[in-house]
Design an enzyme around this catalytic site. Structure first.
Site, PDB file in Angstrom:
ATOM      1  N   HIS A   1      20.638  27.035 -11.572  1.00  0.00           N
ATOM      2  CA  HIS A   1      21.485  28.033 -12.221  1.00  0.00           C
ATOM      3  C   HIS A   1      20.998  29.458 -11.982  1.00  0.00           C
ATOM      4  O   HIS A   1      19.794  29.744 -12.035  1.00  0.00           O
ATOM      5  CB  HIS A   1      21.531  27.771 -13.731  1.00  0.00           C
TER       6      HIS A   1
ATOM      7  N   LYS B   1       0.846  -1.184   0.000  1.00  0.00           N
ATOM      8  CA  LYS B   1       0.000   0.000   0.000  1.00  0.00           C
ATOM      9  C   LYS B   1       0.886   1.240   0.000  1.00  0.00           C
ATOM     10  O   LYS B   1       1.710   1.421   0.894  1.00  0.00           O
ATOM     11  CB  LYS B   1      -0.896   0.026   1.245  1.00  0.00           C
TER      12      LYS B   1
ATOM     13  N   ARG C   1      30.471  32.808  -8.741  1.00  0.00           N
ATOM     14  CA  ARG C   1      29.092  32.561  -9.168  1.00  0.00           C
ATOM     15  C   ARG C   1      28.244  32.200  -7.957  1.00  0.00           C
ATOM     16  O   ARG C   1      28.752  31.839  -6.884  1.00  0.00           O
ATOM     17  CB  ARG C   1      29.027  31.417 -10.184  1.00  0.00           C
TER      18      ARG C   1
ATOM     19  N   GLN D   1      30.120  18.896  -7.982  1.00  0.00           N
ATOM     20  CA  GLN D   1      30.567  17.549  -7.641  1.00  0.00           C
ATOM     21  C   GLN D   1      31.497  17.573  -6.425  1.00  0.00           C
ATOM     22  O   GLN D   1      31.392  16.728  -5.522  1.00  0.00           O
ATOM     23  CB  GLN D   1      31.300  16.900  -8.829  1.00  0.00           C
TER      24      GLN D   1
ATOM     25  N   THR E   1      -3.796  -5.097   0.677  1.00  0.00           N
ATOM     26  CA  THR E   1      -3.180  -3.789   0.880  1.00  0.00           C
ATOM     27  C   THR E   1      -4.062  -2.901   1.753  1.00  0.00           C
ATOM     28  O   THR E   1      -3.548  -2.023   2.462  1.00  0.00           O
ATOM     29  CB  THR E   1      -2.904  -3.098  -0.463  1.00  0.00           C
TER      30      THR E   1
END
Length: 288
Positions: free
Chosen positions: A243, A12, A172, A215, A57
């Site tokens: 971005h 479920k 940035r 990363q 379920t």
């Protein structure tokens, strides 16, 4: 050619439960979304339609509600373990239970019984159990943890080809919505304390890393968690790069010294990775 039944499970999904704990006029809220998947001796129901081994379920849904009443919810890892063990221990045809829980936080408006939803961040837990005394695994986590560094991020030295238009930068905005999950070495952890500490280390890892790439930031966040929290043996993260592009204000006779940005919601870069302790116990491949 021989045709056989492969791995299978059923359950479920997304049972929404709001549990109110009343201490006189002072109330506490637990708001969770619970999904259950069970597996075991289910060959006959697939091959012949014989339902003798099937726990409906709807019964699974009712069990979630009943356990919320009987035991409360508490830490979602404990609630998941209690449910998973029950399904396996109570039914001989069920050999394994997977319980996934999302928790939505509420903050108090008053000291009594008024609340406001706490942003978009969601706490998560994924529990696997073969029943009491059997193999178990607990993975805690969070999703939609939105973070931003307004400086301290660079991106340059990447591959450039005939289709490259992105310009290198040494300053940035770095923004993302973190989805993270971390696997515990065992099931005897203080789940609440561990969650709060891991979340704080993820935030500190993001904030204190001078980033040359998302990363690199992902790895440093995971490494910090593993270094500081020995109950955790593996961290998995998914981090979209939200971005922010500098707006060209020269047509208006203005310079833009990293002050005004356009926040783009799509398309976006997506960074995913796993950081783990090399002596971590293996997680069964099927336990996902």
């Amino acid at each position: 050619m021989t045709i056989v039944l492969g791995d299978n499970r059923y359950g479920k999904a997304e049972t929404r439960v709001v549990r109110v704990t009343r201490d006189g006029d002072v109330h506490r809220i637990k708001d969770v979304n619970v999904s259950v998947l069970l597996s075991g001796d289910m060959e006959d129901v697939h091959l012949t339609g014989d339902n003798a081994a099937v726990l409906p379920t709807d019964t699974q849904k009712n069990t979630v509600f009943a356990f919320a009443k009987r035991y409360g919810v508490g830490e979602i890892e404990n609630f998941g373990l209690r449910l998973a063990r029950h399904f396996v221990d109570a039914q001989p045809t069920i050999a394994h239970a997977r319980v996934e829980i999302e928790e939505y936080a509420w903050n108090r408006i008053t000291e009594r019984h008024s609340f406001v939803r706490d942003g978009t961040e969601v706490r998560t837990a994924l529990v696997h159990s073969d029943g009491t005394g059997g193999r178990e695994s607990v993975v805690s986590g969070l999703k939609d943890l939105v973070v931003l560094n307004s400086t301290g991020s660079e991106f340059h030295g990447f591959i450039e080809d005939e289709f490259t238009t992105l310009r290198p930068t040494d300053d940035r905005i770095l923004a993302t919505a973190v989805t993270a999950s971390w696997r515990h070495r065992g099931v005897g952890t203080d789940w609440g304390d561990s969650y709060r500490a891991v979340r704080e280390h993820l935030l500190r890892g993001f904030a204190e890393t001078h980033s040359l790439s998302l990363q690199q930031t992902l790895y440093e966040m995971g490494r910090r968690v593993l270094r500081e929290r020995r109950e955790v043996c593996e961290v998995r993260m998914s981090m979209p790069n939200r971005h922010h592009f500098l707006v060209d204000l020269q047509p208006f006779g203005m310079n833009n010294d990293n002050e005004v940005y356009f926040a783009a919601d799509r398309p976006y870069g997506l960074i995913e990775g796993t950081v783990l302790d090399d002596d971590a116990p293996d997680a069964p491949a099927a336990w996902s």
